[in-house]
Design a protein around this motif. Structure first.
Motif, mmCIF file in Angstrom:
data_model
loop_
_atom_site.group_PDB
_atom_site.id
_atom_site.type_symbol
_atom_site.label_atom_id
_atom_site.label_comp_id
_atom_site.label_asym_id
_atom_site.label_seq_id
_atom_site.Cartn_x
_atom_site.Cartn_y
_atom_site.Cartn_z
ATOM 1 N N PRO A 9 -11.656 -73.394 53.986
ATOM 2 C CA PRO A 9 -12.306 -72.162 54.462
ATOM 3 C C PRO A 9 -12.089 -71.010 53.495
ATOM 4 O O PRO A 9 -11.111 -70.975 52.757
ATOM 5 C CB PRO A 9 -11.605 -71.900 55.800
ATOM 6 N N ARG A 10 -13.020 -70.056 53.522
ATOM 7 C CA ARG A 10 -12.868 -68.849 52.723
ATOM 8 C C ARG A 10 -11.937 -67.872 53.422
ATOM 9 O O ARG A 10 -11.690 -67.964 54.621
ATOM 10 C CB ARG A 10 -14.229 -68.195 52.493
ATOM 11 N N LEU A 11 -11.424 -66.916 52.635
ATOM 12 C CA LEU A 11 -10.630 -65.844 53.234
ATOM 13 C C LEU A 11 -11.504 -65.044 54.182
ATOM 14 O O LEU A 11 -12.636 -64.692 53.851
ATOM 15 C CB LEU A 11 -10.080 -64.915 52.145
ATOM 16 N N ARG A 12 -10.997 -64.764 55.351
ATOM 17 C CA ARG A 12 -11.774 -63.958 56.292
ATOM 18 C C ARG A 12 -11.681 -62.484 55.915
ATOM 19 O O ARG A 12 -10.739 -62.050 55.257
ATOM 20 C CB ARG A 12 -11.259 -64.166 57.716
ATOM 21 N N PHE A 39 -14.079 -64.940 47.154
ATOM 22 C CA PHE A 39 -13.683 -66.038 48.031
ATOM 23 C C PHE A 39 -13.888 -65.704 49.503
ATOM 24 O O PHE A 39 -13.550 -66.486 50.363
ATOM 25 C CB PHE A 39 -12.207 -66.396 47.798
ATOM 26 N N ARG A 40 -14.412 -64.520 49.797
ATOM 27 C CA ARG A 40 -14.608 -64.119 51.187
ATOM 28 C C ARG A 40 -15.944 -64.632 51.705
ATOM 29 O O ARG A 40 -16.857 -64.954 50.966
ATOM 30 C CB ARG A 40 -14.554 -62.597 51.321
ATOM 31 N N ARG A 41 -16.055 -64.628 53.036
ATOM 32 C CA ARG A 41 -17.331 -64.997 53.647
ATOM 33 C C ARG A 41 -18.364 -63.931 53.350
ATOM 34 O O ARG A 41 -18.063 -62.737 53.378
ATOM 35 C CB ARG A 41 -17.159 -65.113 55.159
ATOM 36 N N ALA A 81 -7.068 -71.155 53.638
ATOM 37 C CA ALA A 81 -7.862 -70.202 52.865
ATOM 38 C C ALA A 81 -7.087 -69.686 51.660
ATOM 39 O O ALA A 81 -7.643 -69.531 50.565
ATOM 40 C CB ALA A 81 -8.289 -69.039 53.760
ATOM 41 N N CYS A 89 -4.589 -64.584 56.859
ATOM 42 C CA CYS A 89 -5.829 -65.234 56.401
ATOM 43 C C CYS A 89 -5.899 -66.716 56.726
ATOM 44 O O CYS A 89 -6.985 -67.301 56.686
ATOM 45 C CB CYS A 89 -5.986 -65.050 54.893
ATOM 46 N N LEU A 91 -13.382 -75.409 46.932
ATOM 47 C CA LEU A 91 -14.509 -74.525 47.242
ATOM 48 C C LEU A 91 -15.445 -75.129 48.279
ATOM 49 O O LEU A 91 -16.155 -74.392 48.975
ATOM 50 C CB LEU A 91 -15.286 -74.206 45.967
ATOM 51 N N ARG A 119 -6.975 -72.240 48.902
ATOM 52 C CA ARG A 119 -8.219 -72.298 48.130
ATOM 53 C C ARG A 119 -8.139 -71.395 46.898
ATOM 54 O O ARG A 119 -8.537 -71.775 45.800
ATOM 55 C CB ARG A 119 -9.379 -71.869 49.026
ATOM 56 N N VAL A 120 -7.632 -70.190 47.078
ATOM 57 C CA VAL A 120 -7.502 -69.255 45.964
ATOM 58 C C VAL A 120 -6.442 -69.740 44.975
ATOM 59 O O VAL A 120 -6.614 -69.673 43.756
ATOM 60 C CB VAL A 120 -7.164 -67.848 46.481
#
Length: 470
Positions: free
Chosen positions: A431-434, A465-467, A312, A308, A427, A315-316
């Motif tokens: 980047p968000r998790l792909r 947290f995903r796109r 990313a 990931c 946030l 972020r979590v």
């Protein structure tokens, strides 16, 4: 361990260096089992230091990090390069651990507390220059595509070693209580010194990595590595990858360090002084529950970082770390606190693995990487000093309301509130998790024993947290 490099052929020197590094992780666990758990009992129980004094164990070493971080590269060059710097710092730590035995044996002497405090502080200061040198060295040695797995394996070896040795230390302290006789702490610090000496010898056996082709990344702004300064790094914080996650990490550290140094004091203080009044073995369990959970999830976290991306996953992790103090504020029930520490271990594993990979890979130019690591340490160190100073002064001045007779729980509440800005930054900047291909994640849950249900719940939580699709 062989699976670590099974997927790609590696030169023999790199394989040997990785094996030595993983073996060294097991040995050095004894030193961390001593310093992370038993320095506070030495100062508080053996020597009778006040609670706010413990904050100095963070504040002064971090001031050293700030000072040395800005000049890490020239200092490392002056000392003879990454390898020699690491060896000198490690050997110095051996001497410091041996020195700690003196105040343990003579607690009534007027200089005992000051000596123990400064020896403990010097342990942190030695890491301020040895840490960047080791990180830069390993960043050259370990291929970028394997950093997540390498760190995962190193943690899986380091944590159980630290856990087992720490449990033996707890038995020794239970047999010879720190506030009554010296032999338990003498055994702890003598063992730690021996372990660090063996660790130093193992590090000396690691090979120097081959010279790699220099490819400058965006962080260097296409400049010569000698042109990048701390001022340039600070000016471009919001425009570079390393700058953005340094902002998030530093904002988190301000809140964390307001209370972080004092959790151990809270556990050890008697109930009538606002603490939990834990005995040595229960104290050790509370300190190390998070270690057990780290061991359980570190392989999964290392793989997720590779899949990931480190930023990313960070972020979590920041969100998880922010809510951790809630249970410490609301209850003294050890059952709930143990569950909280399990969650804390998972969140901190994700954060530390992510930050480790980001530091290892912040630039392909080794000269540039040392500078960037040092500059990152300056910013993070300032955050840690600020947070620790606030917490220390609040306790020293007794400026916090006492919840059920304890100022610590008010401090934990303030710490939690001060972590919220890091969530906002995470946030917005990271980047968000792909979305992962099911083939990539097949079998990942098996890396955690008995985690089928947990992973089912986790998929729903991580979805936030995903796109967005489309």
């Amino acid at each position: 361990m062989a699976t670590l490099w099974r997927s790609e052929p590696l030169p023999s020197d790199i394989r040997r260096g990785m094996r030595i590094s993983l073996l060294e992780a097991a040995v050095v666990g004894a030193m961390f089992a001593a310093t992370e758990t038993w320095l506070v009992p030495l100062l508080v129980q053996r020597l009778g230091a006040a609670a706010h004094v413990i904050g100095l164990l963070t504040i002064i070493p971090q001031l050293g990090v700030i000072t040395l971080g800005a000049v890490a590269h020239p200092v490392i060059l002056f000392l003879g390069g990454n390898r020699r710097t690491v060896l000198l710092a490690s050997a110095f730590q051996v001497l410091l651990l041996v020195g700690l035995i003196v105040p343990v044996c003579y607690p009534e002497r007027p200089w005992a507390t000051d000596m123990a405090l400064w020896l403990s502080i010097s342990m942190g200061l030695s890491g301020a220059i040895g840490g960047p040198a080791w990180t830069a060295w390993m960043g050259d040695l370990i291929p970028r595509s394997m950093l997540g797995r390498y760190l995962g394996w190193r943690w899986r070896i380091f944590l159980p070693a630290k856990l087992v040795i720490g449990f033996l230390f707890a038995i020794a302290i239970k047999e010879w209580p720190a506030d009554h006789e010296p032999w338990g702490l003498v055994l702890v610090f003598a063992s730690a010194a021996l372990a660090r000496a063996i660790s130093t010898w193992l590090v000396s056996r690691q090979p120097m990595p081959p010279t790699r082709r220099i490819v400058r990344g965006s962080e260097s702004d296409k400049r010569s590595s000698t042109d990048v300064t701390l001022l340039h790094f600070l000016r471009t914080l919001s425009r570079t990858d390393i700058g953005r996650w340094t902002m998030v990490w530093s904002a988190l550290l301000i809140g964390v360090l307001m209370a972080g140094p004092f959790f151990s004091v809270y556990m050890l203080k008697p109930i009538d002084e606002g603490g939990l009044g834990l005995d040595p073995r229960t104290y050790w369990w509370m300190i190390n529950v998070s270690t057990i959970s780290r061991f359980a999830v570190v392989a999964l976290v290392g793989r997720l970082v590779d899949l990931c991306g480190a930023a990313a996953v960070l972020r979590v992790a920041v969100v998880g770390i922010t809510v951790i103090p809630a249970a410490w504020i609301c209850t003294t029930d050890l059952r709930w606190l143990i569950l909280t520490e399990v969650a804390s271990g998972c969140a901190w594993t994700a954060a530390e693995c992510s930050v480790g990979v980001l530091l290892f890979s912040c630039n392909r130019d080794p000269l540039q990487r040392v500078r960037l690591i040092g500059f990152h340490q300056v910013v993070a160190g300032c955050a840690m000093v600020l947070g620790s100073t606030i917490g220390t002064e609040l306790l020293r001045l007794d400026a916090l309301p006492h919840f059920e007779g304890s100022p610590f729980r008010a401090l934990f509440l303030l710490s939690m509130a001060m972590r919220v800005p890091s969530v906002v930054l995470a946030l917005t900047l990271l980047p968000r998790l792909r979305d992962l291909d099911p083939a990539e994640t097949a079998g990942l849950w098996r890396m955690i024993p008995g985690a089928g249900v947990t992973m089912t719940i986790g998929r729903g939580l991580l979805g936030a947290f995903r796109r967005p699709e489309g």
